[in-house]
Scaffold this motif. Structure first.
Motif, PDB file in Angstrom:
ATOM      1  N   ALA A   1      64.578  60.016  40.761  1.00 19.59           N
ATOM      2  CA  ALA A   1      64.980  58.826  40.018  1.00 19.59           C
ATOM      3  C   ALA A   1      65.034  57.582  40.893  1.00 19.59           C
ATOM      4  O   ALA A   1      64.604  56.497  40.476  1.00 19.59           O
ATOM      5  CB  ALA A   1      66.337  59.063  39.352  1.00 19.59           C
ATOM      6  N   THR A   2      65.542  57.725  42.119  1.00 20.45           N
ATOM      7  CA  THR A   2      65.688  56.546  42.977  1.00 20.45           C
ATOM      8  C   THR A   2      64.344  55.899  43.316  1.00 20.45           C
ATOM      9  O   THR A   2      64.166  54.694  43.116  1.00 20.45           O
ATOM     10  CB  THR A   2      66.466  56.894  44.259  1.00 20.45           C
ATOM     11  N   PRO A   3      63.358  56.659  43.831  1.00 22.51           N
ATOM     12  CA  PRO A   3      62.068  56.011  44.108  1.00 22.51           C
ATOM     13  C   PRO A   3      61.343  55.522  42.861  1.00 22.51           C
ATOM     14  O   PRO A   3      60.627  54.514  42.912  1.00 22.51           O
ATOM     15  CB  PRO A   3      61.262  57.094  44.836  1.00 22.51           C
ATOM     16  N   LEU A   4      61.532  56.192  41.722  1.00 22.69           N
ATOM     17  CA  LEU A   4      60.930  55.696  40.480  1.00 22.69           C
ATOM     18  C   LEU A   4      61.563  54.364  40.081  1.00 22.69           C
ATOM     19  O   LEU A   4      60.858  53.430  39.660  1.00 22.69           O
ATOM     20  CB  LEU A   4      61.095  56.717  39.352  1.00 22.69           C
ATOM     21  N   ASP A   5      62.872  54.276  40.209  1.00 21.64           N
ATOM     22  CA  ASP A   5      63.551  53.012  39.893  1.00 21.64           C
ATOM     23  C   ASP A   5      63.083  51.896  40.824  1.00 21.64           C
ATOM     24  O   ASP A   5      62.870  50.753  40.399  1.00 21.64           O
ATOM     25  CB  ASP A   5      65.069  53.186  40.019  1.00 21.64           C
TER      26      ASP A   5
END
Length: 365
Positions: A16-20
């Protein structure tokens, strides 16, 4: 136990963090079509697939269609396709005005049978379009030899085989050109639609780049009657996050397939067969049984989601009524017998064991 067929939410939560960060980067840039994220992804995916060119397009069907257009295939031409495939393979041929000519699969691998291709070649045949079904490469040496003998183009439909190996060469680098799909459920999936063309041919790459962008090389100058078929910046950015993880995700799929194959020898089902020198990526793990519908219902009753790939072969679809009387018994038998079991990067080995246990209990050998 509840076992989903594919839990994309769980997969995306893990990154989720790198996608965000990818989303914010594109949003803040103000550049959403054919920008630096697409350029970077095309370069990275071309390198991964061991080809010179990757051209991002709107989806897998468009990748196939634009390739056929780039090779000048159209009305009056024939393209050899598998009888056992997702309908997009056939639709791409139809969309450019050519005629799909179906060839039956090998009963063990489910991929197009090279031994049957020769009989399907006519004076109008222009190309062969093998599909690396379920993530397992087709017998490309045999197919390429036939194509070379008859002066035909080989276009791989590699939509299900991102990362697969055929004699230590990547799927997508095994013919004259290839098409792939980044539909969310694919091994390398976007968060929406997407696709790409792969090739070592400079001229074909240049032609596809024009065709995907209204037939234009220079803005507002249109040399070809092209299309609007572009992989957008947001999807390219998401794919760049996922690409470095693809090999590890595929390795996990292989572990799942290995355990299924070990445990399901106790069940009265037909298991996948993998020829030597091939490393599938197990987009799907497909078994066969004449009790398919009953087994599917039993699995569902026990919390296991399954899917049929595919319940109706292309020649029996309403849009291909002219093909409905074709003699394609293997494709029709597969449609009645195949069942895809859960496989995903987030699936646990306990879930694999549970699925296998439910199957063995229903149809012991």
């Amino acid at each position: 136990m509840v076992v989903p067929f594919l839990d994309l939410s769980k997969l995306h939560q893990s990154i989720a963090t790198p996608l965000d960060e990818a989303y914010r980067k594109v949003m803040n840039s103000g550049w959403f079509i054919m920008g630096p994220e697409l350029d970077a992804f095309e370069s990275e995916f071309a390198q991964y697939c061991e080809v010179k060119h990757c051209i991002g397009v709107a989806n897998g069907l468009e990748a196939l269609h634009l390739l056929l257009r780039a090779y000048g295939i159209g009305a009056g031409d024939e393209v050899i396709v598998p009888s056992n495939t997702f309908i997009a393979t056939w639709l791409a041929v139809t969309e450019c005005g050519a005629t799909p000519v179906a060839v039956e699969p090998d009963v063990y691998t489910h991929n197009i049978n090279p031994a049957l291709i020769g009989a399907a070649i006519t004076s109008r045949t222009r190309a062969i379009m093998p599909v690396h079904l379920y993530g397992q490469p087709a017998d490309m040496d045999a197919i390429n030899a036939i194509a070379e003998k008859h002066g035909l183009i080989v276009i791989e439909d590699a939509a299900q085989a991102q990362g697969a190996l055929y004699k230590n060469r990547r799927a997508g680098a095994l013919g004259h050109a290839a098409a792939t799909s980044f539909y969310p459920g694919k091994n390398l999936g976007a968060l929406g639609d997407g696709g790409a063309v792969l090739t070592n041919d400079d001229a074909i790459a240049d032609k596809v780049k024009q065709l995907r962008n209204y037939g234009s090389k220079v803005k507002y100058q249109h040399d070809l009657a092209g299309y609007n078929s572009r992989l957008d910046e947001m999807q390219a950015a998401f794919l760049r996050v996922k690409l470095p993880l693809l090999d590890s995700w595929n390795a996990h799929r292989r572990e799942i397939a290995k355990l299924y194959s070990e445990l399901l020898v106790e069940a009265d089902v037909v298991l996948p067969v993998v020829p030597e020198n091939i490393q599938p990526v197990w987009h799907l793990y497909v078994i066969r049984t004449k009790q398919r519908d009953a087994l599917k219902a039993h699995l569902e009753a026990n919390g296991v989601s399954t899917v049929i790939h595919y319940p109706i072969p292309p020649h029996k679809q309403a849009c291909y009524q002219d093909y409905s009387t074709c003699d394609l018994p293997i494709a029709e038998a597969f449609a009645d017998e195949v069942l895809s079991l859960p496989v995903s990067p987030t699936m646990t080995m306990d879930e694999v064991k549970y699925v296998a246990k439910v199957i063995v209990e229903f149809c012991p050998k």
